[in-house]
Design a protein around this motif. Structure first.
Motif, PDB file in Angstrom:
ATOM      1  N   LYS A   1       8.311 -31.375  39.404  1.00  0.00           N
ATOM      2  CA  LYS A   1       7.639 -32.262  40.354  1.00  0.00           C
ATOM      3  C   LYS A   1       6.927 -33.405  39.630  1.00  0.00           C
ATOM      4  N   LEU A   2       6.420 -33.134  38.425  1.00  0.00           N
ATOM      5  CA  LEU A   2       5.785 -34.204  37.669  1.00  0.00           C
ATOM      6  C   LEU A   2       6.820 -35.263  37.288  1.00  0.00           C
ATOM      7  N   PHE A   3       8.012 -34.828  36.897  1.00  0.00           N
ATOM      8  CA  PHE A   3       9.056 -35.792  36.552  1.00  0.00           C
ATOM      9  C   PHE A   3       9.481 -36.616  37.756  1.00  0.00           C
ATOM     10  N   ASP A   4       9.443 -36.027  38.938  1.00  0.00           N
ATOM     11  CA  ASP A   4       9.746 -36.807  40.144  1.00  0.00           C
ATOM     12  C   ASP A   4       8.790 -37.984  40.273  1.00  0.00           C
ATOM     13  N   GLU A   5       7.523 -37.768  39.894  1.00  0.00           N
ATOM     14  CA  GLU A   5       6.529 -38.837  39.958  1.00  0.00           C
ATOM     15  C   GLU A   5       6.709 -39.837  38.821  1.00  0.00           C
ATOM     16  N   ILE A   6       6.942 -39.339  37.621  1.00  0.00           N
ATOM     17  CA  ILE A   6       7.097 -40.219  36.455  1.00  0.00           C
ATOM     18  C   ILE A   6       8.260 -41.184  36.648  1.00  0.00           C
ATOM     19  N   LEU A   7       9.361 -40.690  37.192  1.00  0.00           N
ATOM     20  CA  LEU A   7      10.558 -41.520  37.330  1.00  0.00           C
ATOM     21  C   LEU A   7      10.432 -42.577  38.427  1.00  0.00           C
ATOM     22  N   LYS A   8       9.331 -42.548  39.162  1.00  0.00           N
ATOM     23  CA  LYS A   8       9.062 -43.604  40.144  1.00  0.00           C
ATOM     24  C   LYS A   8       8.409 -44.828  39.493  1.00  0.00           C
ATOM     25  N   LEU A   9       7.945 -44.695  38.262  1.00  0.00           N
ATOM     26  CA  LEU A   9       7.239 -45.792  37.604  1.00  0.00           C
ATOM     27  C   LEU A   9       8.138 -47.021  37.480  1.00  0.00           C
ATOM     28  N   LYS A  10       7.591 -48.175  37.793  1.00  0.00           N
ATOM     29  CA  LYS A  10       8.389 -49.409  37.796  1.00  0.00           C
ATOM     30  C   LYS A  10       8.935 -49.729  36.408  1.00  0.00           C
ATOM     31  N   GLU A  11       8.212 -49.326  35.362  1.00  0.00           N
ATOM     32  CA  GLU A  11       8.674 -49.589  34.001  1.00  0.00           C
ATOM     33  C   GLU A  11       9.948 -48.816  33.696  1.00  0.00           C
ATOM     34  N   LEU A  12      10.060 -47.587  34.211  1.00  0.00           N
ATOM     35  CA  LEU A  12      11.271 -46.805  33.992  1.00  0.00           C
ATOM     36  C   LEU A  12      12.395 -47.270  34.915  1.00  0.00           C
ATOM     37  N   GLN A  13      12.045 -47.715  36.109  1.00  0.00           N
ATOM     38  CA  GLN A  13      13.051 -48.284  37.003  1.00  0.00           C
ATOM     39  C   GLN A  13      13.672 -49.538  36.379  1.00  0.00           C
TER      40      GLN A  13
END
Length: 244
Positions: free
Chosen positions: A45-57
């Motif tokens: 669930k933490l990775f679900d949040e991290i991967l929303k970061l605009k820098e990773l997008q």
């Protein structure tokens, strides 16, 4: 003073006294608390949040196809050899390895791999000085240890122009083996991105808080540096704040 009694040791550091037994007891208490908490945390669930970061997008959408990934990035800190703190005995157990094994279970790496489905991923795990030779020729490297599929074998040419093998992963099917050339002034001559991450608990008395550090760079320069706190509460990871 009896050397087998660590509670007798008091170190004077400037004007402040450091009681070694107090340091030892604090470290033991923090370890036991974090180890107990770790068993109930859901890092998927933490990775679900991290991967929303605009820098990773933004990183995902970049045309570069090679992603060098270090999920255990550590900052090198220079420490004075006369620092009296290091004269004390410290608690023997460390939470670091337990956290890494829990955070970077196979499913979480596969989330990263699927998210960057258009990129080949080369995991170089360890300090900022980790290398292809250290991480790819070891039979216990991350990809093999966790049975990541498909496990692909590539070729790199070292600084002496010698041909060597390494392992990498790719979400998409690929019939071509990756081939790269190491370069003295940067990691390799090919265009690439580098993604460094570190996920670690923050010592808080009544809260489960984890610090997520992320560094994104390309072959020329660092692009982004993030330092974010997330709190685990009621089965969810909540964004707290970004640190300066």
């Amino acid at each position: 003073m009896r050397i087998d009694k660590i509670e007798d040791v008091i170190v004077v550091l400037g004007r402040k006294k450091i009681v070694c037994q107090k340091i030892y007891d604090q470290e033991k208490t923090i370890y036991e608390k974090q180890s107990k908490e770790l068993k109930k945390l859901n890092f998927e669930k933490l990775f679900d949040e991290i991967l929303k970061l605009k820098e990773l997008q933004k990183l995902k959408s970049d045309e570069r196809k090679i992603l060098v990934f270090n999920p255990d990035y550590k900052t090198v800190i220079s420490i004075c050899g006369n620092d009296s703190y290091y004269e004390c005995k410290h608690y023997e157990k460390h939470i670091q390895n337990e956290v890494f094994e829990k955070v970077w279970k196979k499913n979480n790496y596969l989330k990263i791999q699927k998210f960057f489905d258009n990129k080949v991923i080369i995991p170089l795990i360890g300090s900022p000085f980790s290398s292809f030779e250290q991480n790819m020729n070891d039979e216990n490297n991350y990809l093999k240890k966790h049975n990541i599929k498909p496990l692909l074998k590539g070729i790199y040419w070292d600084l002496n122009n010698k041909k060597k093998e390494f392992y990498y992963s790719f979400y998409q099917k690929s019939t071509e083996n990756l081939e790269v050339h190491l370069q003295k002034d940067k990691m390799m001559s090919e265009n690439y991105h580098q993604l460094d991450m570190n996920i670690f608990p923050v010592s808080e008395e009544n809260s489960i808080i984890y610090r997520v550090k992320i560094i994104v760079a390309n072959e020329e320069k660092e692009l982004n540096r993030l330092d974010i706190l997330y709190q685990y509460k009621d089965g969810k990871w909540i964004f707290l704040k970004e640190r300066n």
